[in-house]
Write an enzyme that holds these catalytic residues in place. Sequence first.
Site, PDB file in Angstrom:
ATOM      1  N   ASN A 148       1.975  -0.923  -7.852  1.00 27.88           N
ATOM      2  CA  ASN A 148       0.636  -1.388  -7.444  1.00 27.88           C
ATOM      3  C   ASN A 148      -0.353  -0.249  -7.171  1.00 27.88           C
ATOM      4  OD1 ASN A 148       2.046  -0.760  -5.089  1.00 27.88           O
ATOM      5  ND2 ASN A 148       0.895  -2.237  -3.878  1.00 27.88           N
ATOM      6  N   GLY A 224       8.781  -0.200  -2.240  1.00 30.46           N
ATOM      7  CA  GLY A 224       8.958  -1.293  -3.203  1.00 30.46           C
ATOM      8  C   GLY A 224       9.279  -2.586  -2.476  1.00 30.46           C
ATOM      9  N   THR A 228      14.875  -5.077  -3.114  1.00 30.90           N
ATOM     10  CA  THR A 228      15.304  -3.800  -3.700  1.00 30.90           C
ATOM     11  C   THR A 228      15.635  -2.809  -2.577  1.00 30.90           C
ATOM     12  OG1 THR A 228      13.616  -4.221  -5.378  1.00 30.90           O
ATOM     13  CG2 THR A 228      14.748  -2.120  -5.490  1.00 30.90           C
ATOM     14  N   GLU A 246       9.714   1.672   2.677  1.00 29.99           N
ATOM     15  CA  GLU A 246       8.397   1.028   2.855  1.00 29.99           C
ATOM     16  C   GLU A 246       8.417  -0.210   1.976  1.00 29.99           C
ATOM     17  OE1 GLU A 246       6.169   2.234   4.880  1.00 29.99           O
ATOM     18  OE2 GLU A 246       6.634   4.348   5.127  1.00 29.99           O
ATOM     19  N   CYS A 280       0.462  -4.182  -0.470  1.00 29.60           N
ATOM     20  CA  CYS A 280       1.413  -4.633   0.549  1.00 29.60           C
ATOM     21  C   CYS A 280       0.714  -4.991   1.860  1.00 29.60           C
ATOM     22  CB  CYS A 280       2.460  -3.560   0.777  1.00 29.60           C
ATOM     23  SG  CYS A 280       1.719  -1.953   1.139  1.00 29.60           S
ATOM     24  N   GLU A 462       5.971   6.918   7.541  1.00 26.48           N
ATOM     25  CA  GLU A 462       5.455   8.091   6.848  1.00 26.48           C
ATOM     26  C   GLU A 462       3.990   8.221   7.250  1.00 26.48           C
ATOM     27  OE1 GLU A 462       6.579   8.376   2.676  1.00 26.48           O
ATOM     28  OE2 GLU A 462       8.590   7.652   3.101  1.00 26.48           O
TER      29      GLU A 462
HETATM   30  P1  NAD Z   1      10.459  -3.128  -6.855  1.00 26.63           P
HETATM   31  O1  NAD Z   1      11.295  -3.135  -5.624  1.00 26.63           O
HETATM   32  O2  NAD Z   1      10.788  -4.073  -7.932  1.00 26.63           O
HETATM   33  O3  NAD Z   1      10.468  -1.681  -7.540  1.00 26.63           O
HETATM   34  C1  NAD Z   1      10.056  -0.515  -6.836  1.00 26.63           C
HETATM   35  C2  NAD Z   1      10.708   0.699  -7.482  1.00 26.63           C
HETATM   36  O4  NAD Z   1      12.116   0.621  -7.256  1.00 26.63           O
HETATM   37  C3  NAD Z   1      10.532   0.783  -9.002  1.00 26.63           C
HETATM   38  O5  NAD Z   1      10.372   2.132  -9.370  1.00 26.63           O
HETATM   39  C4  NAD Z   1      11.849   0.249  -9.523  1.00 26.63           C
HETATM   40  O6  NAD Z   1      12.183   0.715 -10.804  1.00 26.63           O
HETATM   41  C5  NAD Z   1      12.810   0.783  -8.479  1.00 26.63           C
HETATM   42  N1  NAD Z   1      14.073   0.054  -8.356  1.00 26.63           N
HETATM   43  C6  NAD Z   1      14.337  -1.250  -8.667  1.00 26.63           C
HETATM   44  N2  NAD Z   1      15.632  -1.534  -8.423  1.00 26.63           N
HETATM   45  C7  NAD Z   1      16.198  -0.412  -7.924  1.00 26.63           C
HETATM   46  C8  NAD Z   1      17.510  -0.080  -7.463  1.00 26.63           C
HETATM   47  N3  NAD Z   1      18.499  -0.979  -7.460  1.00 26.63           N
HETATM   48  N4  NAD Z   1      17.738   1.179  -7.017  1.00 26.63           N
HETATM   49  C9  NAD Z   1      16.735   2.090  -6.991  1.00 26.63           C
HETATM   50  N5  NAD Z   1      15.474   1.844  -7.426  1.00 26.63           N
HETATM   51  C10 NAD Z   1      15.204   0.599  -7.876  1.00 26.63           C
HETATM   52  O7  NAD Z   1       8.970  -3.312  -6.346  1.00 26.63           O
HETATM   53  P2  NAD Z   1       7.674  -3.509  -7.220  1.00 26.63           P
HETATM   54  O8  NAD Z   1       7.704  -4.883  -7.793  1.00 26.63           O
HETATM   55  O9  NAD Z   1       7.523  -2.336  -8.116  1.00 26.63           O
HETATM   56  O10 NAD Z   1       6.529  -3.396  -6.106  1.00 26.63           O
HETATM   57  C11 NAD Z   1       6.073  -4.476  -5.343  1.00 26.63           C
HETATM   58  C12 NAD Z   1       6.658  -4.447  -3.964  1.00 26.63           C
HETATM   59  O11 NAD Z   1       6.399  -3.191  -3.353  1.00 26.63           O
HETATM   60  C13 NAD Z   1       6.029  -5.495  -3.054  1.00 26.63           C
HETATM   61  O12 NAD Z   1       7.032  -6.129  -2.311  1.00 26.63           O
HETATM   62  C14 NAD Z   1       5.125  -4.667  -2.142  1.00 26.63           C
HETATM   63  O13 NAD Z   1       4.870  -5.243  -0.889  1.00 26.63           O
HETATM   64  C15 NAD Z   1       5.920  -3.413  -2.026  1.00 26.63           C
HETATM   65  N6  NAD Z   1       5.074  -2.304  -1.604  1.00 26.63           N
HETATM   66  C16 NAD Z   1       5.218  -1.829  -0.333  1.00 26.63           C
HETATM   67  C17 NAD Z   1       4.400  -0.800   0.120  1.00 26.63           C
HETATM   68  C18 NAD Z   1       4.547  -0.245   1.504  1.00 26.63           C
HETATM   69  O14 NAD Z   1       3.998   0.824   1.764  1.00 26.63           O
HETATM   70  N7  NAD Z   1       5.231  -0.912   2.426  1.00 26.63           N
HETATM   71  C19 NAD Z   1       3.432  -0.249  -0.731  1.00 26.63           C
HETATM   72  C20 NAD Z   1       3.313  -0.770  -2.016  1.00 26.63           C
HETATM   73  C21 NAD Z   1       4.134  -1.798  -2.451  1.00 26.63           C
END
Ligand code: NAD
Length: 485
Positions: A148, A224, A228, A246, A280, A462
């Site tokens: 995002n 993420g 995950t 996060e 997020c 962070e």
């Molecule tokens: P995601 O969890 O699908 O993927 C995030 C990253 O993790 C990607 O690079 C992905 O390839 C990697 N990944 C996936 N499976 C993995 C595994 N088993 N081991 C290691 N890495 C793995 O998330 P997304 O769909 O890319 O992003 C959306 C989510 O991120 C939403 O839930 C959003 O709220 C969250 N987000 C949180 C913050 C925060 O600061 N708290 C900021 C931005 C987004």
Amino acid sequence: MDLQNFIGGEFKPSLSNDWIDILEPSTGCKFARVPNSSRGDVDLAVSSARSAFPMWAGLESSERADWLDKIGDALESNYDKIATTESRDTGKPITLARQVDANRSVMNFRFFAQMIRERRSETFEMSDAKNFVSYNPVGVGALITPWNLPLYLLSWKVAPAIGMGNTVVCKPSELTPMTANLLMETINSVGLPPGVVNLIHGNGEGAGHDLVAHRDVNLVSFTGGTATGAKVASVAAPHFKKLSLELGGKNSSIVFADCSLEATVSGVTRSAFLNQGQVCLCGSRILVEREIYNDFTNRLVQSVKQLKIGDPGHEETELGALISKDHLMKVMRYVDIAAEEGGEFLTGGHKNMYPQLERRFSDGYWMNPTVISGLSVDSRCSTEEIFGPIVTIHPFDDEEQAIEIANNTNYGLAGSVWTEDLEKGRRVAERIRTGIMWVNTWLHRDLRTPFGGVGDSGIGREGGRWSLDFFSEPLNVCILDKDNQ
Ligand code: NAD
């Protein structure tokens, strides 16, 4: 365009011959490919980071801060390219890509350069001894980021991580790899010592998992989704890797009757739909004091209807496309759920799901902003993270009830309170179980402050000194003072 991994200061083809197509969210057209890296690629990247570690960790922190400034300056000279690339790769409006992604990525490097220069070791005196606390690098860090805010979130991790003397392997989202590649080109152009920053492309279950599991990775900074995050934690925890998570959010915007109505409608609209609701921190459940509920709801609906949705490259566009077909399907499923749960669609919904757009966008991932009333505060739409342009709106009767509703999700990342009574604003904000609250504003970020969540929103903080703490290990040396014994 085929991207490559960046390992040991060189762009290298992956050992796997497997590719992931990169699609433009606004049109659904393929415009690039990234390697779906194998465990062998991960091994090479980690080993390159490990080899560079002693030299990099041995530099003075001021020398590392100078490198951060060099990267920040070089990134700034690519400001327009970052914005256009990010807008194309994510489907977000170009104005947002400039303000947030391009701007803040440069700021992240400069900000942490300054913090690191100003950081002093601490001393604690005893009557007969003195303690010296120094902050050592942790080792090799795995930096994993979502789609995002691709470059913003990556730079938010890379800058403090290498600034504190760690070497890193980055794994950007496989959906949005373009600006991570641009950062590697920038790092290459300034001549950062090889191996300090490495990057592997690939999917999460493969390259992401292998990176977290790698025995030579000492630290994992993951941003993420919550599900995950749980997987990452289960792999990292048995090896006692330093871990920051996060994760997702479901944040409330709490609107009191004494708010400044116009500013609040505009602030709450922005907080609900910025980046198509894919931040997020977005305020996706709007709680409104009953006294002004009808008036506020009508004004909000008018404000949402005026949002300009369309070509992400146009200056006046306020809403772009969602990130992918799968994500669009997931978000649209909540329209079905809301209908099943008895919600009333004030905008969007089944009858008005898709915006009218030029033909070239017909295969893109588009959806109208959707406001739903009449749902219970315990409903799925009101408590689960949708991460798209859907918000629910609910009345409340008093402060206690607003706090109770805001606290009835498993998430705890952010939120906002809207009132002219600033004491009340602070009082209410301090009782929300969350990581960051805003009063009469939203996404107003001071980079010195802690950032992170509680519950399903993650562990650790962070930002500012919290980033410097996370990316280092404090060492206390206690020296006996014989003269004072
Ligand atoms: P995601 O969890 O699908 O993927 C995030 C990253 O993790 C990607 O690079 C992905 O390839 C990697 N990944 C996936 N499976 C993995 C595994 N088993 N081991 C290691 N890495 C793995 O998330 P997304 O769909 O890319 O992003 C959306 C989510 O991120 C939403 O839930 C959003 O709220 C969250 N987000 C949180 C913050 C925060 O600061 N708290 C900021 C931005 C987004």
